[in-house]
Write a protein that holds these residues in place. Structure first.
Motif, PDB file in Angstrom:
ATOM      1  N   LEU A  39      12.891   4.080   6.793  1.00 47.74           N
ATOM      2  CA  LEU A  39      12.002   4.230   5.653  1.00 47.74           C
ATOM      3  C   LEU A  39      10.689   4.761   6.189  1.00 47.74           C
ATOM      4  O   LEU A  39      10.136   4.224   7.159  1.00 47.74           O
ATOM      5  CB  LEU A  39      11.807   2.890   4.951  1.00 47.74           C
ATOM      6  CG  LEU A  39      13.093   2.255   4.411  1.00 47.74           C
ATOM      7  CD1 LEU A  39      12.779   0.931   3.743  1.00 47.74           C
ATOM      8  CD2 LEU A  39      13.796   3.187   3.456  1.00 47.74           C
ATOM      9  N   ALA A  40      10.198   5.820   5.584  1.00 46.58           N
ATOM     10  CA  ALA A  40       9.044   6.521   6.152  1.00 46.58           C
ATOM     11  C   ALA A  40       8.148   7.046   5.046  1.00 46.58           C
ATOM     12  O   ALA A  40       8.594   7.313   3.928  1.00 46.58           O
ATOM     13  CB  ALA A  40       9.509   7.673   7.046  1.00 46.58           C
ATOM     14  N   ARG A  41       6.887   7.180   5.384  1.00 46.07           N
ATOM     15  CA  ARG A  41       5.877   7.693   4.459  1.00 46.07           C
ATOM     16  C   ARG A  41       5.445   9.075   4.929  1.00 46.07           C
ATOM     17  O   ARG A  41       5.234   9.297   6.115  1.00 46.07           O
ATOM     18  CB  ARG A  41       4.673   6.749   4.424  1.00 46.07           C
ATOM     19  CG  ARG A  41       3.524   7.222   3.541  1.00 46.07           C
ATOM     20  CD  ARG A  41       3.879   7.178   2.075  1.00 46.07           C
ATOM     21  NE  ARG A  41       3.820   5.819   1.553  1.00 46.07           N
ATOM     22  CZ  ARG A  41       4.161   5.496   0.321  1.00 46.07           C
ATOM     23  NH1 ARG A  41       4.595   6.421  -0.504  1.00 46.07           N
ATOM     24  NH2 ARG A  41       4.075   4.248  -0.091  1.00 46.07           N
ATOM     25  N   GLY A  42       5.353  10.010   3.971  1.00 48.63           N
ATOM     26  CA  GLY A  42       4.858  11.334   4.306  1.00 48.63           C
ATOM     27  C   GLY A  42       3.457  11.263   4.882  1.00 48.63           C
ATOM     28  O   GLY A  42       2.667  10.376   4.537  1.00 48.63           O
ATOM     29  N   ALA A  43       3.139  12.188   5.765  1.00 47.18           N
ATOM     30  CA  ALA A  43       1.835  12.171   6.426  1.00 47.18           C
ATOM     31  C   ALA A  43       0.695  12.261   5.425  1.00 47.18           C
ATOM     32  O   ALA A  43      -0.417  11.790   5.696  1.00 47.18           O
ATOM     33  CB  ALA A  43       1.757  13.313   7.432  1.00 47.18           C
TER      34      ALA A  43
END
Length: 294
Positions: A39-43
């Motif tokens: 699970l990751a957040r855009g920069a």
């Protein structure tokens, strides 16, 4: 965190993947049978994604080639691959985030095998998705419990092409990274072509897993209402396996064909599974807030 929520990052997990900041794993490391998912957040901080990497030991080039095919696959019931990036040695792909549980995490949340009515809905929906791909001449080639992703509106199929990514035709696939041995059809295990009949075998293994907790159960362990169908799917002879287009009618005769993969209403998953999806969302929010405070 527990196995049904977002797992914290380990020291060997990448802090960034392309333009994404990783917040946590989707499932524990030992669940990486087909992909490593984060699970990751855009920069830019505006959107969240599930970013996938090849499983440990896999051929990154073959995995990346299957990701390109998956990006072109717009059939209902398949997990959308929206973005592909990376390098030949470190490829990745990303999908828009929604609360999602791999099937093993769903069983962990529920505390054991799922009830037969839930397994029936699950299997019918997966069979519809497979049949729609087979009509186009496409075999999934990677169905396993880890490839089945439960969302509020039904299951989706990920890990497209895992068997093709593991090895080319003619090369034995038994024991190769990224493959669940219980879901690998005998003809594919020895290097045979990845074909629709292999998807049906894997579907039987997934149904067995959902109903018993493991992919290779004794026949008597499978609930009576599922026993004949699962046994037929798991036939060692590909010619004796059922056509996936007929499986939805056998599992969910009350549902119109095509309606399951196009569902617009939430699925009635067991309460603990719904709670686990909500807990994952809460864990993601907490991790995101924590990241923003640093």
């Amino acid at each position: 965190m527990t196995g049904v929520r977002m797992e914290g990052l380990r020291s060997d997990d990448p802090p960034r993947i392309g333009g994404y900041v990783t917040l946590g794993r989707l499932g524990p490391p030992e669940d990486a049978r087909c992909d490593r998912r984060y699970l990751a957040r855009g920069a830019d901080g505006r959107h969240t994604a599930v970013v996938s990497l090849p499983p440990p030991g896999a051929d990154p080039a073959r995995w990346a080639a299957e990701a390109q095919w998956a990006q072109r696959l717009a059939q209902p019931g398949f997990w959308q691959v929206a973005e592909i990036g990376g390098t030949p040695a470190f490829p990745w792909h990303a999908s828009p985030y929604r609360p999602v549980l791999p099937l093993p995490a769903a069983l962990a949340a529920y505390g054991g095998p799922l009830p037969e009515p839930v397994v029936r809905t699950l299997g019918a929906t997966l069979a519809e998705a497979l049949a729609s791909a087979h009509v186009l001449g496409l075999a999934h080639g990677g169905l396993s419990p880890a490839a089945v992703l439960l969302t509020a509106y039904g299951p989706l199929l990920g890990c497209f092409g895992a068997a093709r990514a593991a090895a080319p035709e003619g090369v034995a696939r038994s024991g190769l990274p990224g493959l669940d041995p219980g879901c690998l059809a005998p003809e594919q295990a020895v290097g045979g072509p990845v074909a629709p009949a292999g998807d049906v075998y894997a579907l039987g293994a997934v149904l067995a897993y959902a109903a018993t907790g493991h992919t290779v159960p004794e026949r008597e362990e499978i609930p009576g209402g599922l026993r004949d169908l699962v046994s037929a799917c798991l036939s060692r002879d590909p010619g004796n396996r059922p056509d996936p287009a007929r499986v939805p009618g056998a599992l969910a005769p009350q549902a119109a064909y095509g309606a399951l993969t196009a569902a617009t209403e939430p699925v009635s998953w067991p309460g603990p599974v719904v709670a686990a999806l909500a807990a994952q969302s809460a864990g993601l929010l907490a991790a995101d807030l924590s990241t923003g405070e640093r």
